[in-house]
Design a protein around this motif. Sequence first.
Motif: not given
Length: 110
Positions: A4-24
């Motif tokens: 099976s093909e495997e990959a590295v995937v970066t996920v932006r966990l968005v806490r707040s759109f309004e406050h631009r608050n996220f963590r990759s």
Amino acid sequence: MIMSEEAVVTVRLVRSFEHRNFRSVVFHGVCLEQKVEDFIRLVRDGERAGLPPPFKNYTNELVMSLDDDETLILGSDLTLKAAGVANETEVAFFKKEDYGLFKANPKTTW
């Protein structure tokens, strides 16, 4: 034997759109043959298993398209590969309700 093909995937966990608050968060060894809904479960379980809950120190410019939802929001019944996810892809993870509210009124605050 088919590998099976495997990959590295970066996920932006968005806490707040309004406050631009996220963590990759980087996920290694992601099987691209798994369904999107299974990857969502993996991200949710990972978040509960030790990802830092407060994102106060991670406010950045959240660059995200508010157009083409039909194309850009991954269908849960597709595999990651069929949805266009490849090695070193970055995806956003958020509450669809929060996204809808932000899209209706895309204002940000500091």
